[in-house]
Design an enzyme around this catalytic site. Structure first.
Site, PDB file in Angstrom:
ATOM      1  N   HIS A  51      62.591  70.972  25.298  1.00 26.56           N
ATOM      2  CA  HIS A  51      63.176  71.632  26.463  1.00 26.56           C
ATOM      3  C   HIS A  51      64.667  71.834  26.233  1.00 26.56           C
ATOM      4  O   HIS A  51      65.294  71.095  25.462  1.00 26.56           O
ATOM      5  CB  HIS A  51      62.985  70.769  27.711  1.00 26.56           C
ATOM      6  N   GLU A  53      67.255  71.107  28.019  1.00 29.26           N
ATOM      7  CA  GLU A  53      68.076  69.929  28.310  1.00 29.26           C
ATOM      8  C   GLU A  53      67.989  68.895  27.196  1.00 29.26           C
ATOM      9  O   GLU A  53      69.006  68.303  26.800  1.00 29.26           O
ATOM     10  CB  GLU A  53      67.624  69.246  29.616  1.00 29.26           C
ATOM     11  N   CYS A  81      62.669  68.836  34.792  1.00 31.01           N
ATOM     12  CA  CYS A  81      61.335  68.257  34.964  1.00 31.01           C
ATOM     13  C   CYS A  81      61.446  66.728  34.902  1.00 31.01           C
ATOM     14  O   CYS A  81      62.533  66.196  34.651  1.00 31.01           O
ATOM     15  CB  CYS A  81      60.416  68.787  33.862  1.00 31.01           C
ATOM     16  N   CYS A  84      62.948  65.507  31.465  1.00 27.03           N
ATOM     17  CA  CYS A  84      64.376  65.801  31.317  1.00 27.03           C
ATOM     18  C   CYS A  84      65.214  64.988  32.288  1.00 27.03           C
ATOM     19  O   CYS A  84      66.291  64.506  31.932  1.00 27.03           O
ATOM     20  CB  CYS A  84      64.621  67.299  31.480  1.00 27.03           C
TER      21      CYS A  84
END
Length: 149
Positions: A51, A53, A81, A84
């Site tokens: 992801h 992040e 999410c 993260c």
């Protein structure tokens, strides 16, 4: 100031879109300067943790030479999410700014707020909705094009 850095996160999201990834981007700022950037690469790398992040956090850790990012702000185009949000807490990032809310996985206030969970040893302040329309449009347009294929 937040808008300036969110525009940089949006530029990262556009890099993801250019390689047919879900357009999510992130930047990490330390003392007014961007020290790390990341964009979604899950499909490209076939890693569930790729992801925006997570990529940006890893780069910021390398840049500052520590797992602690205590004087940093994370800007991300989509609400973090659970994974993260956990990494943000574990990294000790004190401030998170995001654009679009995520009704399916948002853990910075939409479904729950893992960033402000008092039972953890660290919390982050959250500012939501910065350039929200532009961030949300990137995602809506991406999925609209995908459905047409």
């Amino acid at each position: 100031m937040h808008e300036e850095f969110m525009k940089e996160a949006i530029n990262e999201a556009k890099k993801a879109e250019a390689i047919h990834e879900v357009p999510i981007g992130a930047v990490i700022v330390h003392k007014g300067k961007i020290i790390a950037r990341g964009f979604n690469k899950r499909e490209t790398l076939q890693h569930s943790d790729a992801h925006a992040e997570m990529i940006a956090i890893r780069k910021a850790n390398q840049k500052v030479g520590s797992w602690r990012l205590e004087e940093c702000t994370l800007y991300v185009t989509l609400e973090p999410c659970p994974m993260c949000a956990g990494a943000i807490v574990q990294s000790r990032i004190p401030e998170v700014v995001f654009g679009a809310s995520d009704p399916k996985a948002g853990c910075a206030g939409t479904l729950m707020n893992l960033l402000d969970e008092s039972r953890f040893n660290h919390q982050s302040t959250v500012e939501r909705g910065v350039l929200e329309e532009e961030c949300a449009s990137l995602l809506k347009d991406f999925f609209r094009k995908l459905r047409k294929k």
